[in-house]
Design an enzyme around this catalytic site. Structure first.
Site, PDB file in Angstrom:
ATOM      1  N   CYS A 124       0.870  -1.175   0.000  1.00  0.00           N
ATOM      2  CA  CYS A 124       0.000   0.000   0.000  1.00  0.00           C
ATOM      3  C   CYS A 124       0.911   1.230   0.000  1.00  0.00           C
ATOM      4  O   CYS A 124       2.107   1.102  -0.251  1.00  0.00           O
ATOM      5  CB  CYS A 124      -0.989  -0.010   1.178  1.00  0.00           C
ATOM      6  SG  CYS A 124      -0.277   0.299   2.806  1.00  0.00           S
ATOM      7  N   ARG A 167      -3.350  -0.598   5.213  1.00  0.00           N
ATOM      8  CA  ARG A 167      -3.865  -1.693   4.387  1.00  0.00           C
ATOM      9  C   ARG A 167      -2.904  -2.857   4.254  1.00  0.00           C
ATOM     10  O   ARG A 167      -3.294  -4.010   4.411  1.00  0.00           O
ATOM     11  CB  ARG A 167      -4.223  -1.166   2.991  1.00  0.00           C
ATOM     12  CG  ARG A 167      -5.353  -0.167   3.021  1.00  0.00           C
ATOM     13  CD  ARG A 167      -5.553   0.489   1.683  1.00  0.00           C
ATOM     14  NE  ARG A 167      -4.445   1.402   1.404  1.00  0.00           N
ATOM     15  CZ  ARG A 167      -4.298   2.058   0.264  1.00  0.00           C
ATOM     16  NH1 ARG A 167      -5.157   1.882  -0.719  1.00  0.00           N
ATOM     17  NH2 ARG A 167      -3.281   2.886   0.087  1.00  0.00           N
ATOM     18  N   ASP A 173      -8.053   3.403   1.083  1.00  0.00           N
ATOM     19  CA  ASP A 173      -7.182   3.782   2.185  1.00  0.00           C
ATOM     20  C   ASP A 173      -8.038   4.315   3.339  1.00  0.00           C
ATOM     21  O   ASP A 173      -8.708   5.332   3.197  1.00  0.00           O
ATOM     22  CB  ASP A 173      -6.201   4.855   1.724  1.00  0.00           C
ATOM     23  CG  ASP A 173      -5.085   5.108   2.712  1.00  0.00           C
ATOM     24  OD1 ASP A 173      -5.202   4.664   3.879  1.00  0.00           O
ATOM     25  OD2 ASP A 173      -4.102   5.757   2.322  1.00  0.00           O
TER      26      ASP A 173
END
EC number: 3.1.3.48
Length: 162
Positions: free
Chosen positions: A7, A13, A124
């Site tokens: 990420c 994440r 996100d």
């Protein structure tokens, strides 16, 4: 088999994805056969633990990610990992820019690769609240479960128990 989850900052994440993958691999009896790691396309948080909200979210689902530490994706990762699972298109683009030409195809959007959604991405949750972290967890956990199933079915995966 070596898997890397990517990420942006490697604090939300991707550590949740790493934790979910580790947990689902352990459930399938494959923990010792698959290496899992995570990284970020930026180095902003290198050395930092996951965001406290990501840690709390994973913990609510029985997964401890508190010991993970952020790191930046490096070109050598493309030579070390078999699959590089990206949370969204921006991270896929940044990862592929860094990749050696012969290994660029190792980076993929994780959710579509796992069959969780044709063009789905993991949003996100950083600027959101608990519900946003729960939504991201649900997606990475679904992808982790599907990834284990996909790899377990492949004859050439190298992880099928004999």
């Amino acid at each position: 088999m070596k898997l890397l989850v990517i990420c942006l900052g490697n604090i939300c994440r991707s550590p949740m994805g790493e934790g979910a993958l580790r947990a689902r691999l352990a459930e399938a009896g494959l923990a010792g056969r698959v290496q899992v790691d995570s990284a970020g396309t930026s180095g902003w948080h290198a050395g930092d633990p996951p965001d406290r909200r990501a840690v709390a979210c994973a913990k609510r689902h029985g997964v401890d990610i508190s010991g993970l530490r952020a790191r930046a994706l490096i070109a050598e990762d493309f030579l070390h990992f078999d699959h590089i699972f990206c949370a969204d298109r921006d991270n896929l683009f940044e990862a592929q820019k860094l990749a050696p030409a012969e290994a660029r195809e190792r980076a993929v959007l994780w959710l579509p690769w796992a069959g969780v959604g044709e063009s789905a991405v993991v949003p996100d949750p950083y600027y959101g609240g608990e519900a946003d972290f729960e939504h991201s967890w649900a997606l990475v956990d679904a992808a982790a479960r599907a990834t284990v199933q996909r790899l377990f079915r492949r004859d050439d995966s190298g992880i099928i128990p004999t």
